[in-house]
Design a protein around this motif. Structure first.
Motif, PDB file in Angstrom:
ATOM      1  N   GLU A 194     -16.456 -70.864 -27.332  1.00 32.53           N
ATOM      2  CA  GLU A 194     -15.458 -70.478 -26.332  1.00 32.53           C
ATOM      3  C   GLU A 194     -15.178 -71.610 -25.353  1.00 32.53           C
ATOM      4  N   ILE A 195     -16.195 -72.407 -25.052  1.00 26.80           N
ATOM      5  CA  ILE A 195     -16.018 -73.521 -24.115  1.00 26.80           C
ATOM      6  C   ILE A 195     -15.256 -74.669 -24.775  1.00 26.80           C
ATOM      7  N   MET A 196     -15.662 -75.044 -26.000  1.00 30.53           N
ATOM      8  CA  MET A 196     -15.068 -76.200 -26.681  1.00 30.53           C
ATOM      9  C   MET A 196     -13.805 -75.852 -27.450  1.00 30.53           C
ATOM     10  N   GLY A 197     -13.746 -74.648 -27.972  1.00 30.50           N
ATOM     11  CA  GLY A 197     -12.672 -74.278 -28.873  1.00 30.50           C
ATOM     12  C   GLY A 197     -13.109 -74.442 -30.315  1.00 30.50           C
ATOM     13  N   GLU A 198     -12.650 -73.547 -31.183  1.00 35.57           N
ATOM     14  CA  GLU A 198     -13.072 -73.553 -32.588  1.00 35.57           C
ATOM     15  C   GLU A 198     -12.683 -74.839 -33.299  1.00 35.57           C
ATOM     16  N   LYS A 199     -11.490 -75.331 -33.034  1.00 32.47           N
ATOM     17  CA  LYS A 199     -11.019 -76.540 -33.708  1.00 32.47           C
ATOM     18  C   LYS A 199     -11.863 -77.751 -33.327  1.00 32.47           C
ATOM     19  N   GLU A 200     -12.183 -77.886 -32.042  1.00 32.02           N
ATOM     20  CA  GLU A 200     -12.944 -79.060 -31.601  1.00 32.02           C
ATOM     21  C   GLU A 200     -14.376 -79.022 -32.116  1.00 32.02           C
ATOM     22  N   ILE A 201     -14.996 -77.852 -32.125  1.00 32.69           N
ATOM     23  CA  ILE A 201     -16.381 -77.782 -32.592  1.00 32.69           C
ATOM     24  C   ILE A 201     -16.455 -78.062 -34.086  1.00 32.69           C
ATOM     25  N   GLU A 222     -14.382 -80.156 -35.628  1.00 28.18           N
ATOM     26  CA  GLU A 222     -14.193 -81.611 -35.723  1.00 28.18           C
ATOM     27  C   GLU A 222     -15.475 -82.356 -35.402  1.00 28.18           C
ATOM     28  N   HIS A 223     -16.229 -81.889 -34.439  1.00 25.66           N
ATOM     29  CA  HIS A 223     -17.485 -82.549 -34.076  1.00 25.66           C
ATOM     30  C   HIS A 223     -18.508 -82.434 -35.208  1.00 25.66           C
ATOM     31  N   TYR A 224     -18.562 -81.279 -35.845  1.00 32.28           N
ATOM     32  CA  TYR A 224     -19.482 -81.132 -36.989  1.00 32.28           C
ATOM     33  C   TYR A 224     -19.048 -82.034 -38.145  1.00 32.28           C
ATOM     34  N   LEU A 255     -30.237 -84.330 -43.515  1.00 30.01           N
ATOM     35  CA  LEU A 255     -29.336 -83.586 -42.640  1.00 30.01           C
ATOM     36  C   LEU A 255     -28.086 -83.196 -43.405  1.00 30.01           C
ATOM     37  N   ARG A 256     -27.628 -81.974 -43.210  1.00 35.40           N
ATOM     38  CA  ARG A 256     -26.432 -81.504 -43.894  1.00 35.40           C
ATOM     39  C   ARG A 256     -25.191 -82.007 -43.165  1.00 35.40           C
ATOM     40  N   HIS A 257     -24.212 -82.446 -43.943  1.00 38.24           N
ATOM     41  CA  HIS A 257     -22.942 -82.882 -43.377  1.00 38.24           C
ATOM     42  C   HIS A 257     -21.917 -81.777 -43.604  1.00 38.24           C
ATOM     43  N   PHE A 258     -21.455 -81.154 -42.518  1.00 40.43           N
ATOM     44  CA  PHE A 258     -20.485 -80.057 -42.614  1.00 40.43           C
ATOM     45  C   PHE A 258     -19.084 -80.657 -42.726  1.00 40.43           C
ATOM     46  N   THR A 259     -18.664 -80.970 -43.936  1.00 35.46           N
ATOM     47  CA  THR A 259     -17.386 -81.655 -44.154  1.00 35.46           C
ATOM     48  C   THR A 259     -16.194 -80.783 -43.781  1.00 35.46           C
ATOM     49  N   GLN A 260     -16.337 -79.451 -43.861  1.00 35.60           N
ATOM     50  CA  GLN A 260     -15.256 -78.525 -43.536  1.00 35.60           C
ATOM     51  C   GLN A 260     -15.476 -77.834 -42.190  1.00 35.60           C
ATOM     52  N   GLY A 261     -16.441 -78.308 -41.421  1.00 34.16           N
ATOM     53  CA  GLY A 261     -16.768 -77.625 -40.179  1.00 34.16           C
ATOM     54  C   GLY A 261     -17.600 -76.387 -40.448  1.00 34.16           C
ATOM     55  N   ILE A 262     -17.648 -75.487 -39.488  1.00 34.16           N
ATOM     56  CA  ILE A 262     -18.480 -74.280 -39.640  1.00 34.16           C
ATOM     57  C   ILE A 262     -17.675 -72.991 -39.545  1.00 34.16           C
ATOM     58  N   SER A 263     -16.436 -73.052 -39.133  1.00 31.58           N
ATOM     59  CA  SER A 263     -15.659 -71.827 -38.935  1.00 31.58           C
ATOM     60  C   SER A 263     -15.327 -71.124 -40.238  1.00 31.58           C
ATOM     61  N   LEU A 264     -15.345 -71.854 -41.375  1.00 31.02           N
ATOM     62  CA  LEU A 264     -15.007 -71.261 -42.669  1.00 31.02           C
ATOM     63  C   LEU A 264     -16.218 -70.714 -43.413  1.00 31.02           C
ATOM     64  N   VAL A 265     -17.414 -70.916 -42.863  1.00 32.94           N
ATOM     65  CA  VAL A 265     -18.622 -70.406 -43.515  1.00 32.94           C
ATOM     66  C   VAL A 265     -18.658 -68.886 -43.353  1.00 32.94           C
ATOM     67  N   PHE A 291     -26.941 -79.762 -33.574  1.00 34.61           N
ATOM     68  CA  PHE A 291     -26.131 -79.063 -32.580  1.00 34.61           C
ATOM     69  C   PHE A 291     -26.025 -79.842 -31.272  1.00 34.61           C
ATOM     70  N   MET A 292     -27.096 -80.482 -30.841  1.00 36.15           N
ATOM     71  CA  MET A 292     -27.041 -81.248 -29.593  1.00 36.15           C
ATOM     72  C   MET A 292     -26.065 -82.409 -29.716  1.00 36.15           C
ATOM     73  N   GLY A 293     -25.995 -83.028 -30.898  1.00 38.24           N
ATOM     74  CA  GLY A 293     -25.029 -84.098 -31.112  1.00 38.24           C
ATOM     75  C   GLY A 293     -23.604 -83.591 -31.103  1.00 38.24           C
ATOM     76  N   VAL A 294     -23.406 -82.359 -31.562  1.00 40.46           N
ATOM     77  CA  VAL A 294     -22.077 -81.761 -31.554  1.00 40.46           C
ATOM     78  C   VAL A 294     -21.600 -81.520 -30.121  1.00 40.46           C
ATOM     79  N   LEU A 295     -22.516 -81.100 -29.240  1.00 42.24           N
ATOM     80  CA  LEU A 295     -22.135 -80.785 -27.861  1.00 42.24           C
ATOM     81  C   LEU A 295     -21.970 -82.024 -26.992  1.00 42.24           C
ATOM     82  N   ALA A 296     -22.595 -83.127 -27.375  1.00 41.47           N
ATOM     83  CA  ALA A 296     -22.600 -84.327 -26.532  1.00 41.47           C
ATOM     84  C   ALA A 296     -21.176 -84.779 -26.212  1.00 41.47           C
TER      85      ALA A 296
END
Length: 484
Positions: free
Chosen positions: A386-393, A395-397, A406-416, A431-436
């Motif tokens: 909610e803070i970052m937005g689905e699209k931005e989170i 993109e960060h993944y 480490l798993r690379h989420f090539t499609q992000g996480i919203s489609l899982v 996750f901490m790297g995604v929020l940075a």
């Protein structure tokens, strides 16, 4: 001050040194009597030290004389086979057929291979004969019982009568299942009959919480029972299971039973058979009720009432007879003002008559549902989304660099669509790297506290120091001023 301590090791039965009338004191493990004076924290290379339960309570002590050894169910079957001149591998022809059966298990197509048919020439050449051989094994478990239950609902049918439904309840006798587990000689070196306190240091300053018998519940419960009692903590697990994947809606609701006397590293292994299928709850949709309900637990747990109060003599894995008290938890209290608190009443709850039971303590959190799916996914992840937005989170993944393990989420996480514990752990690792750089420092602090707590909670062994660390993380979350 005298303190009884011993080097910690998995519990195992040992010789008894004292003969006292009807009951013998429980076994001890490398016991020492040490004088603890001004410097209790002596350095030792042992990783854990144990304080045994007081001898005068005779916790977990066998009945009868110390030399009285009774054959377990499995020992009796073996002796009977040898007396009749039968093979101990029966109904299999020899040990090699037995070993092959362990490999085959559910892979029945293996039996159709020409090399197995022509070279091995086993006595069970197909699926049907293999299952018949399995059914002929002399080690029969507890008998199945089937109750036909007619349930009267709260909805009026078209004929003016109250609607009803017929259910089938399949179940084993719970006490027989406990007797089967506690008397299995396979667990002889992996079972405990009395509580104990474990410590990291020789002075007993740092508690270790590992197996169930090292906790406070068993220690406190032992003092509520008569001398010589052996507690069998009852652990029940249940979840709805789908039986059809592509069509139909066939499902079952199995209930599994194990006991806290068996070390956890053993009963979690499927091939060790440290858990027994206790029964099947009806999975039928009860259309006769305005709200879904289940009322079969009382029938399955009925044997616990008398057995928990008075105990049942059982032949244990070491061949000694003990008076075993199966107990789920501690005393339950009824809340009289439930209506004022907004709670829904439960009429005739199945746990009401169970001795020493506390249903609120029995329902414990687990890593998958409470931490991975609950705290992380349903709270922390949604809050940050909610803070970052689905699209931005997403993109960060996607932009997290590839790295081994480490798993690379090539499609992000919203489609899982299907979230498992594996996906959650993989998301938490980065996750901490995604929020940075995308959220406020307060959010970073809150996320770090939650993730640290989740990682610490997954330790197989906890100490009193970890308990303090856990409370510090909770305080750190509160200090962050965040409400998810």
């Amino acid at each position: 001050m005298m303190k009884i301590i011993s080097q910690y090791s998995p519990p195992h039965p040992g010789p008894f040194e004292v003969n006292q009338d009807h009951v013998q004191p429980p076994n001890r493990r490398s016991v020492e009597i040490e004088e603890v004076t001004d410097d209790p924290g002596l350095v030792h290379n042992a990783t854990c030290w144990v304080e045994e339960y007081p001898d005068e309570m005779l916790a977990g002590a066998p009945c009868g004389a110390s030399e009285d050894i009774m054959p377990t169910k499995f020992d009796a079957i073996k002796a009977n086979q040898e007396a009749n001149g039968e093979s101990v591998w029966g109904p299999f022809d020899n040990e090699e057929e037995w070993d092959l059966a362990l490999v085959v298990d559910s892979e029945y197509e293996f039996l159709k291979l020409p090399i197995v048919r022509n070279c091995a020439k086993v006595s069970y050449p197909n699926n049907r004969s293999f299952l018949k051989t399995i059914d002929a094994l002399p080690t029969k478990g507890p008998e199945w019982h089937c109750d036909l239950i007619k349930v009267a609902g709260d909805i009026v049918a078209q004929d003016g009568e109250m609607s009803s439904a017929k259910l089938e309840l399949w179940w084993h006798n719970l006490v027989d299942c406990i007797c089967e587990l506690i008397g299995n000689p396979t667990f002889k070196e992996m079972i405990a009959y009395a509580p104990e306190h474990a410590f990291e240091d020789r002075g007993g300053n740092s508690r270790v919480y590992d197996e169930m018998w090292s906790g406070d519940w068993w220690w406190d419960m032992q003092g509520k029972l008569l001398k010589g009692a052996t507690i069998a903590p009852v652990i029940l697990t249940s979840d709805k299971t789908s039986l059809s994947q592509f069509r139909g809606d066939k499902s079952a609701w199995p209930v599994y039973l194990t006991i806290g006397n068996i070390e956890k590293a053993t009963f979690v292994i499927h091939m060790m058979h440290g858990a027994i299928l206790l029964g099947y709850l009806p999975a039928t949709k009860l259309d006769c009720f305005s709200k879904g309900t289940r009322s079969c637990h009382r029938r399955i747990l009925q044997p616990l009432i008398e057995a928990g109060k008075h105990g049942v003599e059982m032949v244990c894995a070491d061949g000694r007879v003990r008076r075993v008290h199966p107990n789920p938890c501690s005393l339950c209290r009824r809340v009289a003002a439930y209506t004022h608190e907004g709670l829904r009443p439960v009429y005739r709850p199945f746990w009401a008559n169970l001795p020493y039971s506390n249903i609120f303590a029995a329902i414990t959190p687990d890593i998958l549902h409470q931490l991975h799916k609950g705290v992380f996914h349903d709270h922390l992840l949604k809050w940050c989304t909610e803070i970052m937005g689905e699209k931005e989170i997403d993109e960060h993944y996607q932009k997290i660099s590839n790295y081994p393990s480490l798993r690379h989420f090539t499609q992000g996480i919203s489609l899982v669509s299907q979230w498992t514990g594996t996906e959650h752990r993989e998301m938490q690792q980065v996750f901490m790297g995604v929020l940075a750089g995308a959220v406020q420092p307060m959010v970073i602090q809150a996320a770090r506290v939650v993730l640290n707590f989740i990682y610490y909670a997954q330790f197989h062994t906890h100490t009193s120091q970890w308990a303090e660390v856990g409370y510090n993380y909770i305080d750190g979350w509160a200090n962050a001023g965040c409400i998810i």
